[in-house]
Design a protein around this motif. Structure first.
Motif, PDB file in Angstrom:
ATOM      1  N   ASP A   1       1.015  -1.203   0.044  1.00  0.00           N
ATOM      2  CA  ASP A   1      -0.024  -0.091   0.076  1.00  0.00           C
ATOM      3  C   ASP A   1       0.943   1.269   0.068  1.00  0.00           C
ATOM      4  OD1 ASP A   1      -2.415  -1.041  -0.195  1.00  0.00           O
ATOM      5  OD2 ASP A   1      -2.968  -1.102   1.960  1.00  0.00           O
ATOM      6  N   THR A   2       2.047   1.248   0.632  1.00  0.00           N
ATOM      7  CA  THR A   2       2.907   2.507   0.481  1.00  0.00           C
ATOM      8  C   THR A   2       3.318   2.804  -0.667  1.00  0.00           C
ATOM      9  OG1 THR A   2       3.366   1.744   3.104  1.00  0.00           O
ATOM     10  CG2 THR A   2       5.008   3.212   1.814  1.00  0.00           C
ATOM     11  N   LEU A   3       3.814   1.605  -1.398  1.00  0.00           N
ATOM     12  CA  LEU A   3       4.365   1.748  -2.563  1.00  0.00           C
ATOM     13  C   LEU A   3       3.199   2.248  -3.641  1.00  0.00           C
ATOM     14  CD1 LEU A   3       6.946  -1.365  -2.578  1.00  0.00           C
ATOM     15  CD2 LEU A   3       7.353   1.075  -2.044  1.00  0.00           C
ATOM     16  N   ARG A   4       2.101   1.562  -3.563  1.00  0.00           N
ATOM     17  CA  ARG A   4       1.034   2.182  -4.244  1.00  0.00           C
ATOM     18  C   ARG A   4       0.911   3.653  -4.090  1.00  0.00           C
ATOM     19  NH1 ARG A   4      -1.752  -2.530  -2.478  1.00  0.00           N
ATOM     20  NH2 ARG A   4      -1.439  -4.146  -3.786  1.00  0.00           N
ATOM     21  N   ASP A   5       0.784   4.177  -2.827  1.00  0.00           N
ATOM     22  CA  ASP A   5       0.765   5.535  -2.525  1.00  0.00           C
ATOM     23  C   ASP A   5       2.061   6.356  -3.343  1.00  0.00           C
ATOM     24  OD1 ASP A   5      -1.289   5.019  -1.204  1.00  0.00           O
ATOM     25  OD2 ASP A   5      -0.484   5.450   0.584  1.00  0.00           O
ATOM     26  N   LEU A   6       3.294   5.775  -3.229  1.00  0.00           N
ATOM     27  CA  LEU A   6       4.365   6.382  -3.933  1.00  0.00           C
ATOM     28  C   LEU A   6       4.222   6.418  -5.389  1.00  0.00           C
ATOM     29  CD1 LEU A   6       7.094   7.307  -3.187  1.00  0.00           C
ATOM     30  CD2 LEU A   6       8.048   5.159  -3.740  1.00  0.00           C
ATOM     31  N   ILE A   7       3.611   5.284  -5.718  1.00  0.00           N
ATOM     32  CA  ILE A   7       3.557   5.394  -7.342  1.00  0.00           C
ATOM     33  C   ILE A   7       2.498   6.265  -7.794  1.00  0.00           C
ATOM     34  CG2 ILE A   7       2.706   3.601  -9.260  1.00  0.00           C
ATOM     35  CD1 ILE A   7       4.018   1.309  -7.663  1.00  0.00           C
ATOM     36  N   ALA A   8       1.528   6.492  -7.074  1.00  0.00           N
ATOM     37  CA  ALA A   8       0.680   7.598  -7.461  1.00  0.00           C
ATOM     38  C   ALA A   8       0.857   8.737  -7.378  1.00  0.00           C
ATOM     39  CB  ALA A   8      -0.573   7.297  -6.119  1.00  0.00           C
ATOM     40  N   ALA A   9       1.964   9.071  -6.247  1.00  0.00           N
ATOM     41  CA  ALA A   9       2.619  10.467  -6.233  1.00  0.00           C
ATOM     42  C   ALA A   9       3.439  10.673  -7.433  1.00  0.00           C
ATOM     43  CB  ALA A   9       3.437  10.304  -4.907  1.00  0.00           C
ATOM     44  N   CYS A  10       3.980   9.633  -7.969  1.00  0.00           N
ATOM     45  CA  CYS A  10       4.729   9.738  -9.409  1.00  0.00           C
ATOM     46  C   CYS A  10       4.075  10.055 -10.291  1.00  0.00           C
ATOM     47  CB  CYS A  10       5.665   8.439  -9.443  1.00  0.00           C
ATOM     48  SG  CYS A  10       6.278   8.197 -10.843  1.00  0.00           S
ATOM     49  N   GLY A  11       2.875   9.277 -10.451  1.00  0.00           N
ATOM     50  CA  GLY A  11       1.833   9.642 -11.192  1.00  0.00           C
ATOM     51  C   GLY A  11       2.397   9.431 -12.723  1.00  0.00           C
ATOM     52  N   GLY A  12       3.502   8.904 -13.012  1.00  0.00           N
ATOM     53  CA  GLY A  12       4.097   8.626 -14.578  1.00  0.00           C
ATOM     54  C   GLY A  12       4.793   9.754 -14.988  1.00  0.00           C
ATOM     55  N   SER A  13       4.844  11.039 -14.126  1.00  0.00           N
ATOM     56  CA  SER A  13       5.294  12.133 -14.739  1.00  0.00           C
ATOM     57  C   SER A  13       6.416  12.853 -13.490  1.00  0.00           C
ATOM     58  CB  SER A  13       4.547  13.165 -14.920  1.00  0.00           C
ATOM     59  OG  SER A  13       3.749  13.578 -13.941  1.00  0.00           O
ATOM     60  N   LYS A  14       6.422  12.428 -12.434  1.00  0.00           N
ATOM     61  CA  LYS A  14       7.244  13.096 -11.407  1.00  0.00           C
ATOM     62  C   LYS A  14       8.316  12.015 -10.661  1.00  0.00           C
ATOM     63  CE  LYS A  14       2.975  15.662 -10.068  1.00  0.00           C
ATOM     64  NZ  LYS A  14       1.830  15.430  -9.128  1.00  0.00           N
ATOM     65  N   LEU A  15       9.083  12.629 -10.101  1.00  0.00           N
ATOM     66  CA  LEU A  15      10.054  11.785  -9.346  1.00  0.00           C
ATOM     67  C   LEU A  15       9.491  11.836  -7.843  1.00  0.00           C
ATOM     68  CD1 LEU A  15      12.622  10.223  -8.644  1.00  0.00           C
ATOM     69  CD2 LEU A  15      13.767  12.452  -8.538  1.00  0.00           C
ATOM     70  N   ALA A  16       9.146  10.721  -7.409  1.00  0.00           N
ATOM     71  CA  ALA A  16       8.672  10.452  -5.979  1.00  0.00           C
ATOM     72  C   ALA A  16       9.492   9.753  -5.022  1.00  0.00           C
ATOM     73  CB  ALA A  16       7.227   9.855  -6.192  1.00  0.00           C
ATOM     74  N   LEU A  17       9.849  10.212  -4.072  1.00  0.00           N
ATOM     75  CA  LEU A  17      10.703   9.881  -3.004  1.00  0.00           C
ATOM     76  C   LEU A  17      10.055   9.338  -1.804  1.00  0.00           C
ATOM     77  CD1 LEU A  17      13.399  12.846  -3.325  1.00  0.00           C
ATOM     78  CD2 LEU A  17      13.387  10.544  -4.630  1.00  0.00           C
ATOM     79  N   LEU A  18      10.381   8.341  -1.375  1.00  0.00           N
ATOM     80  CA  LEU A  18       9.758   7.885   0.118  1.00  0.00           C
ATOM     81  C   LEU A  18      10.726   8.322   1.175  1.00  0.00           C
ATOM     82  CD1 LEU A  18       7.374   6.233   1.319  1.00  0.00           C
ATOM     83  CD2 LEU A  18       9.120   4.346   1.231  1.00  0.00           C
ATOM     84  N   THR A  19      10.126   9.314   2.163  1.00  0.00           N
ATOM     85  CA  THR A  19      10.948   9.892   3.071  1.00  0.00           C
ATOM     86  C   THR A  19      10.407   9.420   4.399  1.00  0.00           C
ATOM     87  OG1 THR A  19       9.835  11.908   3.058  1.00  0.00           O
ATOM     88  CG2 THR A  19      11.575  11.696   1.277  1.00  0.00           C
ATOM     89  N   ILE A  20      11.133   9.710   5.394  1.00  0.00           N
ATOM     90  CA  ILE A  20      10.942   9.631   6.744  1.00  0.00           C
ATOM     91  C   ILE A  20      11.656  10.469   7.609  1.00  0.00           C
ATOM     92  CG2 ILE A  20      12.426   7.778   6.978  1.00  0.00           C
ATOM     93  CD1 ILE A  20      10.062   6.405   8.882  1.00  0.00           C
ATOM     94  N   ASP A  21      11.202  10.864   8.903  1.00  0.00           N
ATOM     95  CA  ASP A  21      11.964  11.821   9.702  1.00  0.00           C
ATOM     96  C   ASP A  21      12.382  10.890  10.852  1.00  0.00           C
ATOM     97  OD1 ASP A  21      11.193  14.346   8.598  1.00  0.00           O
ATOM     98  OD2 ASP A  21       9.391  14.702   9.772  1.00  0.00           O
ATOM     99  N   PHE A  22      13.636  11.007  10.998  1.00  0.00           N
ATOM    100  CA  PHE A  22      14.572  10.387  12.213  1.00  0.00           C
ATOM    101  C   PHE A  22      14.980  11.404  13.205  1.00  0.00           C
ATOM    102  CE2 PHE A  22      15.511   6.470   9.015  1.00  0.00           C
ATOM    103  CZ  PHE A  22      14.479   5.820   9.526  1.00  0.00           C
ATOM    104  N   ALA A  23      14.810  10.809  14.412  1.00  0.00           N
ATOM    105  CA  ALA A  23      15.433  11.641  15.388  1.00  0.00           C
ATOM    106  C   ALA A  23      16.808  11.674  15.235  1.00  0.00           C
ATOM    107  CB  ALA A  23      15.104  10.874  16.657  1.00  0.00           C
ATOM    108  N   ASP A  24      17.605  10.354  14.945  1.00  0.00           N
ATOM    109  CA  ASP A  24      18.993  10.436  14.589  1.00  0.00           C
ATOM    110  C   ASP A  24      19.050   9.960  13.226  1.00  0.00           C
ATOM    111  OD1 ASP A  24      21.553   9.933  14.230  1.00  0.00           O
ATOM    112  OD2 ASP A  24      21.613   8.296  15.454  1.00  0.00           O
ATOM    113  N   PRO A  25      19.404  10.997  12.076  1.00  0.00           N
ATOM    114  CA  PRO A  25      19.279  10.686  10.684  1.00  0.00           C
ATOM    115  C   PRO A  25      21.066  10.269  10.293  1.00  0.00           C
ATOM    116  CG  PRO A  25      19.431  12.894  11.156  1.00  0.00           C
ATOM    117  CD  PRO A  25      19.439  12.399  12.546  1.00  0.00           C
TER     118      PRO A  25
END
Ligand code: UD1
Ligand code: CA
Length: 459
Positions: free
Chosen positions: A109-133
């Motif tokens: 499901d997460t990847l489906r959302d990511l693919i939807a964000a890309c929509g065939g035309s954009k570059l979509a990055l999966l990101t996350i906030d880390f307390a220690d990056p």
């Protein structure tokens, strides 16, 4: 990407072949791609390439519905270099989702959302906030707009303060990816070709870059060490345990419950602590599993009780080797059911009884210390303690047929091939080498002799 060495696993086995919930890390990733209905999966291998390719070819069913390609990255010059190796086999249309073979728990499901964000035309990055990056590529934004991913080692102190990191997963139109990869260089602190540099190219080309941020760190967690592998195993098992409890399954302790395969449960199933389920296992309504059972490839019907410390090891699911336990059967404690054990309703298998490739009709009982191998056992047969089927002559296996209502006494050896006629009785301690007629008492042992006033030798 599955070319990396995995030095910190300190193992001969390539990292991506280590098992999580009974499946290779890389298999989890490929199975997720299957769930996304990917039309093509390209595996970039390097360290242990042959071993990785063989394992994945064997374990990925044709039914997965995609073409599986392998490309090799030799030597490993960075993630951008890795994806470059895939270009010759990638189609020009469609969306490329870049995944890592050592990040097993990303949800479809997460990847489906990511693919939807890309929509065939954009570059979509999966990101996350880390307390220690520390160690991760930072998501650099101007305003809200993503400008670049800056690798930790190349980052300034200000950039290192950024908490939002690139997960290592992106969705990108193939038509953009190909020319961008051609423009990569290795002018950075690590001298690597960074896949993450394509963000700069997207910005320069006016292609929108979108970050799809998630909260669940487990989904982007990679495995680099045995400790991390164990942590993800627990995370995976905890998730499964919750799912089963939501369905109504009573788990004595969700932290001591492991499913390494497919488990299905009916209503009012209860499972005590420290049970392991492997392969394909189904538990019917009201089934009770005692503590410390290991159960693989078995179908256990309604109302059966598996007492503690029982080991059920069925063969391939869907074949004659899978184990079947009938409704209301009582198994264990300390029972062992091996491939091809088929037990009818109300069968009782007690402590230290081993059953292999044998069919027991309803109501048959073997309650103590016995072996049934290659046997066909009729209804209501009572099979005494210590009795065995001698099914192997050193070269061939032979069958034992015990017809309905036979009573086999204790400590009998049934030398196969042999048939015991219905309703017969076998005296304890008999070694039978010939068929017995129905209804008869058969005894095959030395006759008892008593010598009166026997004097034992004295010194
Ligand atoms: C990469 C990202 C970083 C991100 C991080 C998330 C780059 C340059 N950086 O970091 O922004 O935060 O992932 O974990 O992409 N691999 C190959 N061939 C190679 C190098 C790597 O197949 O030549 C594979 C590894 O086996 C691994 C994956 O690519 O599965 C990621 O490599 P890794 O070295 O862990 O990531 P970083 O480059 O440190
Ligand atoms: Ca690296």
């Amino acid at each position: 990407m599955a070319a990396g060495k995995g030095t910190r696993m300190k193992s001969k086995l390539p990292k991506v072949l280590h098992l999580l919930a009974g499946r290779a890390l890389l298999q989890h990733v490929v199975d997720t791609a299957a769930a996304l209905m990917a039309r093509q999966v390209v595996l970039i291998t390097g360290h242990g390439a042959t071993q990785v390719e063989d394992a994945l070819s064997i374990n990925t069913p044709v039914t997965a519905g995609f073409s599986l390609n392998f490309v090799r990255q030799e030597p490993q010059l960075g993630t951008g270099h890795a994806v470059q190796q895939a270009l010759p086999v990638l189609r020009d249309d469609g969306i490329v989702v870049v995944l890592s073979g050592d990040v097993p728990l990303t949800q479809a499901d997460t990847l489906r959302d990511l693919i939807a964000a890309c929509g065939g035309s954009k570059l979509a990055l999966l990101t996350i906030d880390f307390a220690d990056p520390t160690g991760y590529g930072r998501i650099e934004r101007r305003g809200e707009v993503v400008q670049a991913i800056v690798e930790h080692k190349d980052a300034s102190p200000e950039q290192r303060a950024i908490r939002e990191v690139y997960s290592g997963i992106m969705a990108v139109p193939a038509a953009h990816l190909k020319p961008w990869l051609a423009r990569l260089d290795n002018q950075n602190v690590q001298g690597e070709y960074y896949l993450t540099d394509i963000v700069k190219f997207a910005v320069a080309d006016g292609v929108p870059v979108v970050a799809h941020k998630i909260m669940d760190a487990v989904q982007v967690a990679g495995v680099n060490s045995p400790v991390q592998l164990a942590e993800l195993e627990r995370a995976f098992q905890t998730r499964q345990a919750l799912r089963f409890m939501e369905q109504g399954v009573r788990l004595a302790d969700p932290a001591r419950f492991d499913v390494r395969g497919e488990l299905t449960c009916g209503q009012d199933v209860s499972i005590d602590v420290n049970c392991v389920f492997e392969g394909t296992v189904s538990l019917g309504d009201d089934v009770k599993i005692g503590a410390n059972c290991v159960i693989a490839n078995a179908s256990i019907s309604a109302g059966a009780v598996i007492h503690p410390f029982t080991h059920i090891q069925g063969g391939q699911p869907g074949t004659k080797d899978a184990v079947e336990v009938g409704a209301g059967a009582l198994i264990g404690p300390f029972a062992r059911l091996r491939p091809g054990a088929k037990l009818g309703a109300e069968v009782h298998i007690g402590n230290f009884v081993e059953v292999k490739n044998s069919t027991l009709a309803p109501g048959a009982k073997a309650n103590h210390l016995a072996y049934l191998g290659d046997a066909t056992v009729g209804e209501r047969v009572n099979y005494g303690a210590g009795s065995i089927t001698a099914n192997f002559d050193g070269a061939f296996k032979h069958r034992t047929v015990i017809e309905a209502d036979v009573h086999v006494g204790s400590n009998c050896v049934l030398v196969a091939p042999i048939r015991l006629g219905a309703g017969g009785t076998v005296g304890g301690g008999s070694t039978l080498t010939k068929d017995t007629p129905p209804g008869a008492l058969s005894v095959a042992r030395g006759k008892q002799v008593s010598i009166a006033n026997w004097k034992r030798p004295a010194k």
